[in-house]
Scaffold this active site. Structure first.
Site, PDB file in Angstrom:
ATOM      1  N   ALA A  47       3.998 -12.401  -0.621  1.00 24.20           N
ATOM      2  CA  ALA A  47       3.442 -14.024  -0.958  1.00 24.20           C
ATOM      3  C   ALA A  47       4.135 -14.600  -0.622  1.00 24.20           C
ATOM      4  CB  ALA A  47       2.496 -14.839  -1.868  1.00 24.20           C
TER       5      ALA A  47
ATOM      6  N   SER B 262       2.920 -11.941  -5.843  1.00 21.02           N
ATOM      7  CA  SER B 262       3.529 -12.133  -5.889  1.00 21.02           C
ATOM      8  C   SER B 262       4.839 -12.631  -4.745  1.00 21.02           C
ATOM      9  CB  SER B 262       3.748 -13.816  -7.202  1.00 21.02           C
ATOM     10  OG  SER B 262       5.124 -12.618  -7.114  1.00 21.02           O
TER      11      SER B 262
ATOM     12  N   LEU C 298      -0.462  -9.785  -8.616  1.00 20.18           N
ATOM     13  CA  LEU C 298      -1.711 -10.328  -7.420  1.00 20.18           C
ATOM     14  C   LEU C 298      -0.769 -11.087  -6.389  1.00 20.18           C
ATOM     15  CD1 LEU C 298      -2.940 -13.443  -9.964  1.00 20.18           C
ATOM     16  CD2 LEU C 298      -4.051 -11.921  -8.427  1.00 20.18           C
TER      17      LEU C 298
ATOM     18  N   ASP D 267      -0.255  -4.926   0.101  1.00 19.30           N
ATOM     19  CA  ASP D 267       0.525  -5.744  -0.014  1.00 19.30           C
ATOM     20  C   ASP D 267       0.919  -7.387   1.236  1.00 19.30           C
ATOM     21  OD1 ASP D 267      -0.042  -5.331  -2.472  1.00 19.30           O
ATOM     22  OD2 ASP D 267       1.672  -5.572  -4.454  1.00 19.30           O
TER      23      ASP D 267
ATOM     24  N   VAL E 220       4.024 -14.088 -11.451  1.00 20.04           N
ATOM     25  CA  VAL E 220       4.322 -12.553 -11.525  1.00 20.04           C
ATOM     26  C   VAL E 220       4.798 -11.146 -12.019  1.00 20.04           C
ATOM     27  CG1 VAL E 220       7.527 -12.106 -11.512  1.00 20.04           C
ATOM     28  CG2 VAL E 220       6.773 -14.155 -10.547  1.00 20.04           C
TER      29      VAL E 220
HETATM   30  C1  MEV Z   1       0.301  -2.508  -5.654  1.00 18.05           C
HETATM   31  O1  MEV Z   1      -0.475  -4.322  -5.502  1.00 18.05           O
HETATM   32  C2  MEV Z   1      -0.745  -1.330  -5.130  1.00 18.05           C
HETATM   33  C3  MEV Z   1       0.432  -0.284  -5.404  1.00 18.05           C
HETATM   34  O2  MEV Z   1      -0.568   0.871  -4.967  1.00 18.05           O
HETATM   35  C4  MEV Z   1       1.561   0.110  -4.896  1.00 18.05           C
HETATM   36  C5  MEV Z   1       1.502   0.101  -3.704  1.00 18.05           C
HETATM   37  O3  MEV Z   1       0.546   0.675  -2.832  1.00 18.05           O
HETATM   38  O4  MEV Z   1       2.085  -0.238  -2.258  1.00 18.05           O
HETATM   39  C6  MEV Z   1       0.044   0.741  -6.960  1.00 18.05           C
END
Ligand code: MEV
Length: 318
Positions: free
Chosen positions: A116, A113, A111, A157, A107
């Site tokens: 996912a 989490s 990665l 993500d 967490v």
């Molecule tokens: C998070 O995995 C990536 C960031 O650019 C935030 C986002 O894109 O929402 C830090």
């Protein structure tokens, strides 16, 4: 009903992607979130996520709890089981369901989490109510939940986790699957420090609000790096791709989202022969990545461990 979704790692462009610049990310299938739903004789919708010590009935969770919010998309009214979305009645009338969530994705580590778990939940719930959803619909629903996790997400993500393919991502634009010219190898190193993305994203926003001209220029530079990285990946120019990672890391440090622990792993990877290395994701902790030739992967991973990495993952991108 079972569903699963992989982790993800950002190769280029984190943070700047929130401001409309392109970013690149890949799925990490070595780690995953799994959701299993079963019917039970006890009433209610029970959620079990042992990793975070959660065993609760849906109605006892606040409405902005990300897990409750996912479930309420399928069971919008309290105490409605079976779901009003259900086309065909379940073979049983009374009772409820048990939702078991397990995940091997650490967490708050960059990665993916949260994304996912959302994607696996959405898929398991949609198959439970016999309402198949397209990938676009799954990703859009997971994006709504991402907003609860970290305020102003770019959507990268949920996209990479849903499609489980390398992506070139620009906020609000149709997803573009990255064409990988020749396979390449990445070593992922975990600082073991959990750092919520929400905080680093909010801190970058404060910097941006205080001096938009300066930070727009920095984000432009990151965007240029991401565009060049896409070309290098398509043409398989790894030396140059590694150099772009190093450049991206410098800009992330400027954004104050790296940390001494991340910097230490990044320099250990480079010293051990990586073609390039950078922090990845929200930063301040979590994971970093190093681009390596396949024969160097083990040595680089070992050096990263000696420099403090709690875990390393070698992943091939093709
Ligand atoms: C998070 O995995 C990536 C960031 O650019 C935030 C986002 O894109 O929402 C830090």
């Amino acid at each position: 009903m079972k569903a699963s979704a992989p982790g993800k790692i950002i190769l280029f462009g984190e943070h700047a992607v929130v401001y409309g610049r392109p970013a690149l990310a890949i799925p990490v299938t070595q780690v995953h979130a799994d959701v299993e739903i079963s019917e039970s004789s006890r009433a209610g919708i029970w959620i079990h996520a042992s990793a975070i010590g959660l065993h609760a009935e849906l109605n006892s969770l606040p409405s902005d709890h990300p897990l409750a919010a996912v479930i309420r998309k399928f069971f919008p009214r309290p105490n409605t089981f079976p779901s009003p979305l259900l086309r065909d009645p379940l073979p049983r009338g009374e009772g409820g369901i048990e939702i078991k969530i397990t995940s091997t994705i650490p967490v708050a580590s960059g990665l993916g989490s949260g994304a996912a778990v959302s994607v696996a939940m959405i898929r398991a719930l949609s198959s439970m109510v016999h309402r198949p959803l397209s990938d676009d619909q799954v990703s859009a629903m997971a994006y709504e939940i991402e907003k609860l996790h970290h305020g102003t997400p770019s959507g990268i993500d949920n996209t990479v986790v849903t499609y489980a393919k390398p992506v070139y991502f620009i906020k609000g634009q149709p997803i573009e699957i990255l064409k990988v010219g020749k396979p390449f190898t990445i070593v992922i190193g975990d600082t073991g420090i959990s750092a919520p993305t929400k905080e680093s994203v909010a801190d970058v926003r404060k910097l941006w609000e205080a001096d938009k001209t300066k930070w727009e220029k920095v984000f432009d530079e990151v965007g240029e790096i991401a565009k060049k990285a896409k070309e290098k990946i398509e043409s398989g120019r790894w030396e140059e791709l590694g150099e772009l990672m190093n450049q991206n890391h410098v800009l992330l440090k400027e954004m104050t989202v790296s940390s001494p622990e991340l910097d230490k792993l990044v320099s250990a990877a480079r010293k051990a022969g990586a073609l390039g290395a950078k922090m990845s994701g929200g930063g301040r902790g979590g994971n970093m990545i190093a681009l390596v030739t396949p024969d160097m992967a083990e040595a680089v991973a070992r050096s990263m461990k000696e420099a403090g990495a709690k875990n390393t993952i070698v992943t091939n991108v093709s």
